[in-house]
Write a protein that holds these residues in place. Structure first.
Motif, mmCIF file in Angstrom:
data_model
loop_
_atom_site.group_PDB
_atom_site.id
_atom_site.type_symbol
_atom_site.label_atom_id
_atom_site.label_comp_id
_atom_site.label_asym_id
_atom_site.label_seq_id
_atom_site.Cartn_x
_atom_site.Cartn_y
_atom_site.Cartn_z
ATOM 1 N N GLY A 171 -9.683 -2.789 -4.196
ATOM 2 C CA GLY A 171 -9.121 -3.651 -5.221
ATOM 3 C C GLY A 171 -7.676 -3.326 -5.529
ATOM 4 O O GLY A 171 -7.150 -2.273 -5.165
ATOM 5 N N ALA A 172 -7.018 -4.237 -6.211
ATOM 6 C CA ALA A 172 -5.634 -4.019 -6.618
ATOM 7 C C ALA A 172 -5.544 -2.773 -7.497
ATOM 8 O O ALA A 172 -6.272 -2.625 -8.475
ATOM 9 N N ASN B 239 -13.872 -2.366 0.704
ATOM 10 C CA ASN B 239 -13.179 -3.185 -0.283
ATOM 11 C C ASN B 239 -12.231 -2.309 -1.092
ATOM 12 O O ASN B 239 -12.611 -1.249 -1.580
ATOM 13 N N ALA C 250 -6.513 0.145 -6.629
ATOM 14 C CA ALA C 250 -7.537 1.116 -6.244
ATOM 15 C C ALA C 250 -7.036 1.997 -5.101
ATOM 16 O O ALA C 250 -6.088 1.653 -4.389
ATOM 17 N N CYS D 167 0.832 -1.196 0.000
ATOM 18 C CA CYS D 167 0.000 0.000 0.000
ATOM 19 C C CYS D 167 0.860 1.238 0.000
ATOM 20 O O CYS D 167 1.947 1.244 0.577
ATOM 21 N N THR E 201 -10.704 -7.189 0.864
ATOM 22 C CA THR E 201 -12.150 -7.255 1.049
ATOM 23 C C THR E 201 -12.469 -7.361 2.528
ATOM 24 O O THR E 201 -11.668 -7.864 3.305
ATOM 25 N N ASN F 154 -3.839 0.932 -2.953
ATOM 26 C CA ASN F 154 -3.501 -0.480 -2.810
ATOM 27 C C ASN F 154 -2.579 -0.903 -3.947
ATOM 28 O O ASN F 154 -2.984 -0.927 -5.102
ATOM 29 N N ASP G 211 -2.547 -7.186 -3.544
ATOM 30 C CA ASP G 211 -3.756 -7.894 -3.911
ATOM 31 C C ASP G 211 -4.985 -7.211 -3.324
ATOM 32 O O ASP G 211 -4.884 -6.413 -2.388
ATOM 33 N N ALA G 212 -6.154 -7.549 -3.884
ATOM 34 C CA ALA G 212 -7.404 -6.918 -3.453
ATOM 35 C C ALA G 212 -7.680 -7.175 -1.971
ATOM 36 O O ALA G 212 -7.408 -8.261 -1.447
#
Length: 588
Positions: free
Chosen positions: A116-117, A114, A119, A46, A74, A68, A71-72
């Motif tokens: 995401g990658a 959430n 985001a 991050c 959630t 980010n 990986d995503a």
């Protein structure tokens, strides 16, 4: 069908001087995926950008952007950091903020948990400090210290926190009624738009249905009634998910500070409002034939904001607004509408919050949120009947102003204080206003999952007059006036504005905390008549719709900026429709 004369700002609000500074620190922090016990997490990574703008008197605003690079993620996130000095957070937004000593935590909301990658999410806060305002030097996410780059997969015993879909109120409501749904195209408006030269380019866009008087429930000679609209919505759905938008707009003493959109009910006719207007609407919406529709209601435009800015002892007060505050029928009526409509399981209520050029000043902003909370709990209603709020209804405020920010300075002078267009307002566009109001509403007591709508039907401001970059830095006024997208003469101008254009097309979930950009005001329908026109709809003549009018206290005694030869509010105005298409942004 009628639309409001929306937008009656308060006079200038005098606030503190701002000495804006910006210290942006690009930090890389480690991130682990949320997982159940003994389960491997996603590869973390991050980036955090932290910046501050200091005010006079030891106040400041902190902005934090989390990106980010792993990986995503959630199920939610929590950011942690420590202040190096005496900083104290007083108010935050887009996260749940907490502070113990120097330690700070910011936990995601239901709508931004959430990530995401690739985001990012923007969060922020207001605070105070003494001495120096040094920036934090270390961040962590989900209890893992910053590492600088995407890491390797690890094992963690962190327990997943999930957010159950579903909004406030009874029934199985979804969090955002626009996501995954078609939106109803009003055939009455669509036919008028298609009949215009070039109108077929937008005649398939969804617009709201205005229930602006009792007769509109059953229909008039020029517009179909509520049942006919709902039946058509079922047909348009054709077995898929469809959202239909209705404007609930008929309070007693409606629009107490203007004349163009006055209504049929007198100031004391609250019983008629309940039994002849709200009750029949609620009964129709509750029919089983419409149970699969998502029904969005925009509840009583302009009413509650008028009780903030246009009552005594404000210099912009009007006798009619003083009457409505004293008799309580705005609060009573809104509460009753929320309770009755909210009892229908597939109805989503959004309360009107004016716009940034009306309520953006400090002495309007918080009191509006508190008043709305009072109304949401009046007449047997509760806050659970409020799914969200809507900004800029039937108004012209730009969604975003890309070429200046409220914390900018020119020649050492803060534009918030020195530029007449801003005049101490905290917000320069509707997106920043709506996102901040959402957080303030939660602070007032509303559920954390409330969403926002922004009416973009007439706020595009395209065409040849649209700026392509910042204004000159010769003075704060030149910088703002040369770079602002909103080309009105004054922020207080609201009637049939010359030069306006279609804004962003209706879009679901366009920004953090925003449920949708919507066209609640059908393009081409007048805000009010340019001169007095006798009618049986209770609509008066407001000088703000007269292009020769030199203004009043609400618009800084400026020219009205209105188009000539306009018909009654809600009537079709071909010249305006053509101008909106010509100045559309994005262009048609």
């Amino acid at each position: 069908m009628s639309s409001p004369a929306s937008g009656h700002p308060s006079p200038p609000r005098r606030g503190p001087r701002i000495a804006a500074i910006s210290a942006t620190i690009a930090l890389f922090v480690a991130m682990i995926g949320i997982a159940t016990s003994t389960q491997a997490s996603a590869a973390p990574g991050c980036k955090v950008d932290y910046s501050t703008s200091n005010w006079g008197g030891g106040g400041f605003t902190g902005s934090v952007k989390i990106t980010n690079v792993g990986d995503a993620i959630t199920g939610g996130w929590t950011l942690r950091f420590a202040f190096p000095g005496s900083q104290t957070i007083s108010q935050g937004w887009s996260a749940t903020w907490a502070q113990s000593g120097t330690g700070v935590t910011a936990t995601s909301m239901s709508w931004n948990g959430n990530l995401g990658a690739g985001a990012s999410v923007d969060i922020g806060f207001n605070g105070t400090y003494s001495g120096t305002n040094a920036s934090p030097t270390s961040f962590s996410l989900n209890n893992v210290t910053c590492t600088g780059q995407p890491g390797t997969t690890t094992t963690t015993t962190t327990t997943t926190t999930t957010t159950t879909p579903g909004g406030p109120g009874p029934g199985n409501r979804v969090d955002n009624p626009y996501v995954g749904a078609k939106v109803y195209v009003n055939p009455d408006w669509s036919a008028k738009a298609a009949a215009e030269s070039g109108g077929s380019r937008i005649s398939n866009q969804p617009t709201a249905v205005w229930l602006d008087r009792i007769a509109a429930i059953n229909g008039t000679t020029s517009a179909r009634g509520l049942v006919a609209h709902l039946d058509e919505a079922v047909r348009q759905a054709a077995g898929s998910t469809l959202t239909i938008q209705l404007v609930i707009y008929n309070l007693p003493g409606r629009d107490c500070s203007a004349l163009a959109s006055n209504g049929e009910l007198g100031a004391t006719e609250i019983d008629r409002y309940k039994t002849e207007y709200i009750d029949p609407i609620a009964a129709i919406l509750g029919r089983s034939a419409y149970a699969n529709l998502r029904i969005v209601t925009v509840v009583e435009i302009d009413s509650l904001p008028n009780l903030i800015t246009n009552v005594s002892p404000r210099p912009t007060s009007t006798p009619n607004c003083d009457v409505m505050k004293a008799n309580g029928n705005y609060v009573t009526g809104v509460g009753y509408a929320l309770a009755k409509l909210g009892a229908v399981a597939n109805v989503y209520n959004y309360i009107d919050i004016g716009h940034h050029g009306w309520l953006g000043w400090d002495d309007n902003f918080g009191p509006t949120a508190e008043l709305l909370y009072t109304a949401a709990n009046a007449s047997g209603s509760t806050k659970a009947n409020v799914h969200g709020f809507i900004a800029n209804t039937a108004n012209y405020g730009a969604t975003t102003e890309p070429y200046f920010k409220v914390g900018d300075t020119v020649g050492g002078q803060p534009i918030r204080e020195k530029a007449k267009w801003i005049d101490y307002n905290k917000y320069v566009d509707e997106l920043s206003y709506a996102q901040a109001f959402r957080q303030r509403a939660v602070q007032a007591g509303f559920d954390s999952g409330v969403g926002m709508l922004i009416d973009t039907s007439r706020n595009g401001w395209g065409g040849t007059a649209r700026p392509t970059g910042p204004g000159p830095t010769t003075s704060p006024d030149a910088y703002v006036d040369g770079g602002r997208i909103d080309r009105r003469i004054h922020l207080g101008n609201w009637c049939n504005q010359k030069g306006a254009g279609l804004g962003a097309r209706p879009t679901a979930a366009p920004a953090s905390g925003i449920d949708a950009y919507v066209w609640v005001k059908p393009p081409g329908e007048s805000d009010g008549a340019s001169k007095e026109i006798p009618n049986e709809e209770g609509k008066g003549f407001d000088r703000m719709c007269d292009p020769t009018y030199t203004g009043n206290a609400r618009n800084g005694n400026s020219m009205s900026g209105a188009l000539p030869d306009a018909p009654l509010s809600g009537a079709w105005f071909s010249a305006q429709f053509q101008e909106l298409m010509k100045n559309a942004y994005p262009a048609l």
